[in-house]
Design a protein around this motif. Structure first.
Motif, mmCIF file in Angstrom:
data_model
loop_
_atom_site.group_PDB
_atom_site.id
_atom_site.type_symbol
_atom_site.label_atom_id
_atom_site.label_comp_id
_atom_site.label_asym_id
_atom_site.label_seq_id
_atom_site.Cartn_x
_atom_site.Cartn_y
_atom_site.Cartn_z
ATOM 1 N N SER A 129 -43.897 6.820 21.455
ATOM 2 C CA SER A 129 -43.260 6.244 22.395
ATOM 3 C C SER A 129 -41.429 6.012 21.875
ATOM 4 C CB SER A 129 -44.380 4.636 23.085
ATOM 5 O OG SER A 129 -45.264 5.121 22.688
ATOM 6 N N ARG B 4 -39.846 8.268 22.885
ATOM 7 C CA ARG B 4 -39.353 7.927 24.574
ATOM 8 C C ARG B 4 -37.785 7.075 25.251
ATOM 9 N NH1 ARG B 4 -41.167 5.617 27.897
ATOM 10 N NH2 ARG B 4 -42.552 4.398 26.867
ATOM 11 N N VAL B 5 -38.237 6.179 24.852
ATOM 12 C CA VAL B 5 -37.504 4.587 24.943
ATOM 13 C C VAL B 5 -36.566 5.064 24.748
ATOM 14 C CG1 VAL B 5 -37.163 2.745 24.248
ATOM 15 C CG2 VAL B 5 -38.703 3.130 25.331
ATOM 16 N N ALA C 111 -34.484 8.471 26.672
ATOM 17 C CA ALA C 111 -34.136 7.735 27.806
ATOM 18 C C ALA C 111 -33.282 6.717 27.870
ATOM 19 C CB ALA C 111 -35.360 6.967 28.619
ATOM 20 N N ALA C 112 -32.619 5.788 26.551
ATOM 21 C CA ALA C 112 -31.772 4.415 26.469
ATOM 22 C C ALA C 112 -30.061 5.876 26.542
ATOM 23 C CB ALA C 112 -31.117 3.822 25.614
ATOM 24 N N ARG D 147 -41.928 -1.332 25.826
ATOM 25 C CA ARG D 147 -40.737 -1.167 26.999
ATOM 26 C C ARG D 147 -39.100 -0.748 25.603
ATOM 27 N NH1 ARG D 147 -43.423 1.189 30.152
ATOM 28 N NH2 ARG D 147 -44.509 -0.103 31.242
ATOM 29 N N ASP E 133 -35.332 0.588 27.756
ATOM 30 C CA ASP E 133 -35.877 1.425 28.423
ATOM 31 C C ASP E 133 -34.779 1.031 29.482
ATOM 32 O OD1 ASP E 133 -36.821 2.985 30.563
ATOM 33 O OD2 ASP E 133 -38.013 2.770 29.358
#
Length: 178
Positions: A18, A21-22, A25-26, A76, A103
């Motif tokens: 996770s 993933r964050v 994306a950032a 998040r 995120d």
């Protein structure tokens, strides 16, 4: 009264995927104008997750900590805090916010404030008295968030360069811990 189930806590090894993933994306959001699209597209979530898993299970120092911001059980955002490794730092008293990522799809929901408070509490519990934070000179939103929380520039700056020759300029901010 119904309230949101949001919190911040130390990251667990199971959070590595996770966190990756964050982070991806950032980075794809933040560096879209700085790095070539093929560089951003080539970033591998599994590789990032493996690195985070190692950081969470075998940190190089007991004061290296990763914290996550949660919305229920969903990560998040995250922050990495550790001793400052700058040449002019005292690793006993100077801590550092090494990574601070929310995120992009969940900015403005309070996750950054929770993460920052958790980071400061964690650094204080580890007996740091000063904290440093390198921020990209082009990241006006993060710099504004940090300075509105009482951080100030200390005059230090640096440039980081990737293998393809892309450069990111950073300024260093600092604050004291009570």
């Amino acid at each position: 009264m119904v309230t949101a189930d949001v919190s911040a806590r130390l990251a667990w090894p199971d959070d590595a995927g996770s966190i990756a993933r964050v982070q991806l994306a950032a980075w794809r959001d933040l560096y879209a104008d700085l790095l070539a699209p093929e560089v951003l597209k080539s970033l591998d979530a599994d590789e990032f997750a493996e690195r985070w898993s190692t950081s969470l299970t075998k940190p190089q120092d007991a004061r290296v900590r990763v914290l996550v911001a949660l919305d229920r059980a969903d990560v998040r955002g995250f922050t990495l805090v550790h001793p400052s490794y700058d040449p002019d730092a005292d690793q006993v008293t100077d801590g550092e916010v090494g990574e601070f990522v929310v995120d992009p799809a969940h900015r403005g929901e309070g996750h950054g404030s929770r993460l920052l408070q958790a980071a400061m509490d964690t650094l204080a519990a580890d007996h740091f008295t000063r904290v440093r934070w390198w921020v990209a000179s082009t990241d006006d939103a993060l710099r504004e968030f940090v300075t509105s929380s009482g951080w100030e520039p200390d005059g230090a700056h640096r440039e980081l360069q990737d293998d393809a020759g892309h450069t990111v300029k950073q300024v260093r901010l600092h604050t004291g811990l009570a």
